[in-house]
Design an enzyme around this catalytic site. Structure first.
Site, PDB file in Angstrom:
ATOM      1  N   LYS A 110      77.670  36.027  66.105  1.00 26.58           N
ATOM      2  CA  LYS A 110      77.355  37.428  65.811  1.00 26.58           C
ATOM      3  C   LYS A 110      77.288  37.584  64.304  1.00 26.58           C
ATOM      4  O   LYS A 110      77.941  36.823  63.571  1.00 26.58           O
ATOM      5  CB  LYS A 110      78.455  38.350  66.370  1.00 26.58           C
ATOM      6  CG  LYS A 110      78.009  39.780  66.548  1.00 26.58           C
ATOM      7  CD  LYS A 110      77.272  39.974  67.857  1.00 26.58           C
ATOM      8  CE  LYS A 110      76.845  41.407  68.076  1.00 26.58           C
ATOM      9  NZ  LYS A 110      76.334  41.598  69.443  1.00 26.58           N
TER      10      LYS A 110
HETATM   11  P1  NAD Z   1      71.533  51.213  68.616  1.00 27.97           P
HETATM   12  O1  NAD Z   1      71.786  51.188  67.168  1.00 27.97           O
HETATM   13  O2  NAD Z   1      70.122  51.112  69.089  1.00 27.97           O
HETATM   14  O3  NAD Z   1      72.162  52.535  69.278  1.00 27.97           O
HETATM   15  C1  NAD Z   1      73.500  52.882  69.117  1.00 27.97           C
HETATM   16  C2  NAD Z   1      73.692  54.294  69.667  1.00 27.97           C
HETATM   17  O4  NAD Z   1      75.075  54.600  69.617  1.00 27.97           O
HETATM   18  C3  NAD Z   1      72.972  55.380  68.862  1.00 27.97           C
HETATM   19  O5  NAD Z   1      72.469  56.350  69.759  1.00 27.97           O
HETATM   20  C4  NAD Z   1      74.066  55.974  68.009  1.00 27.97           C
HETATM   21  O6  NAD Z   1      73.806  57.313  67.648  1.00 27.97           O
HETATM   22  C5  NAD Z   1      75.243  55.871  68.967  1.00 27.97           C
HETATM   23  N1  NAD Z   1      76.526  55.876  68.267  1.00 27.97           N
HETATM   24  C6  NAD Z   1      76.862  55.239  67.128  1.00 27.97           C
HETATM   25  N2  NAD Z   1      78.140  55.514  66.807  1.00 27.97           N
HETATM   26  C7  NAD Z   1      78.612  56.331  67.770  1.00 27.97           C
HETATM   27  C8  NAD Z   1      79.844  56.976  68.002  1.00 27.97           C
HETATM   28  N3  NAD Z   1      80.863  56.806  67.151  1.00 27.97           N
HETATM   29  N4  NAD Z   1      79.964  57.737  69.094  1.00 27.97           N
HETATM   30  C9  NAD Z   1      78.932  57.900  69.946  1.00 27.97           C
HETATM   31  N5  NAD Z   1      77.740  57.328  69.789  1.00 27.97           N
HETATM   32  C10 NAD Z   1      77.578  56.570  68.704  1.00 27.97           C
HETATM   33  O7  NAD Z   1      72.428  50.040  69.242  1.00 27.97           O
HETATM   34  P2  NAD Z   1      72.222  49.275  70.631  1.00 27.97           P
HETATM   35  O8  NAD Z   1      71.422  48.050  70.352  1.00 27.97           O
HETATM   36  O9  NAD Z   1      71.780  50.235  71.662  1.00 27.97           O
HETATM   37  O10 NAD Z   1      73.699  48.782  70.926  1.00 27.97           O
HETATM   38  C11 NAD Z   1      74.658  49.601  71.598  1.00 27.97           C
HETATM   39  C12 NAD Z   1      75.775  48.736  72.159  1.00 27.97           C
HETATM   40  O11 NAD Z   1      75.204  47.788  73.061  1.00 27.97           O
HETATM   41  C13 NAD Z   1      76.551  47.897  71.147  1.00 27.97           C
HETATM   42  O12 NAD Z   1      77.877  47.759  71.607  1.00 27.97           O
HETATM   43  C14 NAD Z   1      75.865  46.545  71.190  1.00 27.97           C
HETATM   44  O13 NAD Z   1      76.687  45.494  70.734  1.00 27.97           O
HETATM   45  C15 NAD Z   1      75.577  46.462  72.680  1.00 27.97           C
HETATM   46  N6  NAD Z   1      74.516  45.529  73.057  1.00 27.97           N
HETATM   47  C16 NAD Z   1      73.257  45.654  72.550  1.00 27.97           C
HETATM   48  C17 NAD Z   1      72.276  44.773  72.965  1.00 27.97           C
HETATM   49  C18 NAD Z   1      70.838  44.897  72.521  1.00 27.97           C
HETATM   50  O14 NAD Z   1      69.986  44.207  73.086  1.00 27.97           O
HETATM   51  N7  NAD Z   1      70.496  45.745  71.575  1.00 27.97           N
HETATM   52  C19 NAD Z   1      72.579  43.758  73.877  1.00 27.97           C
HETATM   53  C20 NAD Z   1      73.872  43.666  74.380  1.00 27.97           C
HETATM   54  C21 NAD Z   1      74.836  44.571  73.964  1.00 27.97           C
END
Ligand code: NAD
Length: 417
Positions: A110
């Site tokens: 990561k």
């Molecule tokens: P992103 O940046 O696209 O979206 C994050 C979202 O969370 C946004 O809507 C933001 O406003 C919101 N957010 C941020 N801080 C917050 C808070 N304190 N309270 C409430 N909402 C909040 O990110 P993503 O890629 O959607 O990732 C989200 C989660 O999914 C993370 O834990 C990431 O590690 C996990 N994840 C992502 C992927 C991927 O393919 N992008 C894959 C596996 C896991």
């Protein structure tokens, strides 16, 4: 051997507890236990950057490579003001267990840069990304470590990484996944994590005899993962009664129109002011009465403090490490079905694997093939953890960790320490 004061972040404490519980269950030997707790390599770099206004700022970036026994290391890169070594370390370990659980030939890694991308221009973000690649390029690559998007990074950032790496090593699309389709990205990758969340939610609802039609869903976070999960679950007939971003959330017990909510957010930059729903805090959102709660934002949001107040039947962990071990126990005691992060959000890395495989063969798969293979991979892993959990009378989470730890340990023994 690592000492306890090396643990610098709540996320690390949390995954260490989950790891220990599963390791104890499978009688993991002490040597392997210690070996698997320590990342293979920890890279910390400083990145001096000339900002648009002429000032110089120094940023700190991390790439933690946890384990590469089963294949090149794999994991996202996040841009966020709270990125720290312990958090990235924990997220890297989670990737090792996730890739092993869904049986794709990768290890875990990561990365993250401590920055506030919301306050930076696009050109500053591009220069920051390219400078970060210049510092880590010897340690990444299609056979070493393959980054992907995570919080606040997207296909454009992946394109910059691919370009910067290719300048130094020759054209190499397979160095990164989650790229734009025009640059060798896979169709279906952008929505893959959300699609995996939808597939598992659908399967778990069926297993628990809850009708998906009209079933109430609350989602924290509406970025890549939460946004696609919301749309795909709404398409399946679910009622999305709550959704949030970092500043607050919307609640309407009759169900929200996800497309309209997204349009409002892109027009105004906020969820506030949306007509037809109450504007609530993220704390209130998590405690809404619902059938399915999906944290899809950051770690450590479901804790010992708020878990007694949760009113959901099912918790589908789209975010990584959203639940503390104490909250996990409280929710299991209350009878909440928990689909753990290792499985729930594995759709992203699964389609990243398909993208990498396509890049290595200069091939392009059709969307239907990607989605079919994704579904099989997710359902196979879900069936496996249900079986192991049932046989050993443990939670789905402990079963998921146990399967993954056994798989990685076996590979290590075969290769030799
Ligand atoms: P992103 O940046 O696209 O979206 C994050 C979202 O969370 C946004 O809507 C933001 O406003 C919101 N957010 C941020 N801080 C917050 C808070 N304190 N309270 C409430 N909402 C909040 O990110 P993503 O890629 O959607 O990732 C989200 C989660 O999914 C993370 O834990 C990431 O590690 C996990 N994840 C992502 C992927 C991927 O393919 N992008 C894959 C596996 C896991």
């Amino acid at each position: 051997m690592r000492h306890i004061d090396d643990v610098t972040d709540e996320s690390e404490r949390v995954i260490n507890r989950f790891f220990d519980k599963a390791a104890l269950k499978i009688n993991l030997d002490t040597e392997m236990w210690e070996y698997l707790k320590v990342p293979f390599r920890e890279i910390k770099v400083s990145i001096p950057l000339r900002m648009d206004d002429g000032r110089m700022e120094i940023f700190v970036g991390y790439r933690i490579q946890h384990n590469h026994t089963r294949g090149p290391m794999k994991g996202g890169i996040r841009y966020h003001p709270k990125v720290n070594l312990g958090e990235v370390r924990a997220l890297a370990a989670v990737m090792t267990w996730k890739t092993a659980l869904v049986d794709i030939p990768f290890g875990g890694a990561k990365g993250g840069i401590l920055c506030n991308p919301k306050e930076m221009s696009k050109t500053e973000l591009e220069r920051l990304t390219r400078a970060f690649v210049s510092r880590i390029d010897e340690n990444i690559g299609p056979n070493r470590d393959i980054p992907a998007p995570d919080v606040n990074t997207n296909p454009q950032v992946m394109a910059w990484i691919m370009d910067e790496y290719s300048k130094r090593h020759g054209y190499t699309p397979a160095v990164v996944t989650g790229k734009p389709v025009e640059l060798g990205g896979s169709v279906g990758r952008i929505e893959a994590t959300g699609r995996g969340v939808m597939l598992l939610t659908r399967a778990a609802l069926k297993d628990n005899s809850i009708d998906i039609n009209g079933c109430s869903v609350v989602i924290q976070g509406m970025g890549n993962v939460g946004g696609y999960a919301a749309r795909l679950l709404a398409d399946e007939g679910c009622k999305i009664i709550g959704i949030s971003d970092s500043r607050g959330g919307l609640y309407n017990p009759e169900g929200l129109n996800v497309g309209r909510v997204e349009m409002h957010k892109s027009e105004t930059g906020s969820l506030e002011g949306y007509r037809g729903a109450d504007y609530i805090t993220n704390e209130e959102l998590l405690e809404l009465q619902c059938d399915v709660l999906i944290p899809a934002a950051l770690e450590n949001v479901i804790t010992e403090k708020n878990s007694p107040n949760l009113k959901t039947k099912m918790l589908v962990e789209a975010a990584n490490i959203p639940t503390s071990p104490e909250a996990d126990d409280i929710l299991l005691d209350k009878g909440v079905v928990i689909i753990p992060d290792l499985l729930a959000n594995a759709g992203g890395v699964a389609v990243s694997y398909f993208e990498w495989a396509q890049n290595l063969q200069s091939a392009f798969w059709e969307e239907d093939r990607v989605n079919r293979k994704l579904q099989k991979l997710m359902f196979d892993a879900y069936e496996l953890i249900k079986t192991v959990a049932g046989q050993n009378k443990v939670s789905l989470r402990t079963a998921a960790y146990a399967i993954a730890i056994e798989k990685v340990s076996k590979a290590i023994r075969l290769r030799g320490f």
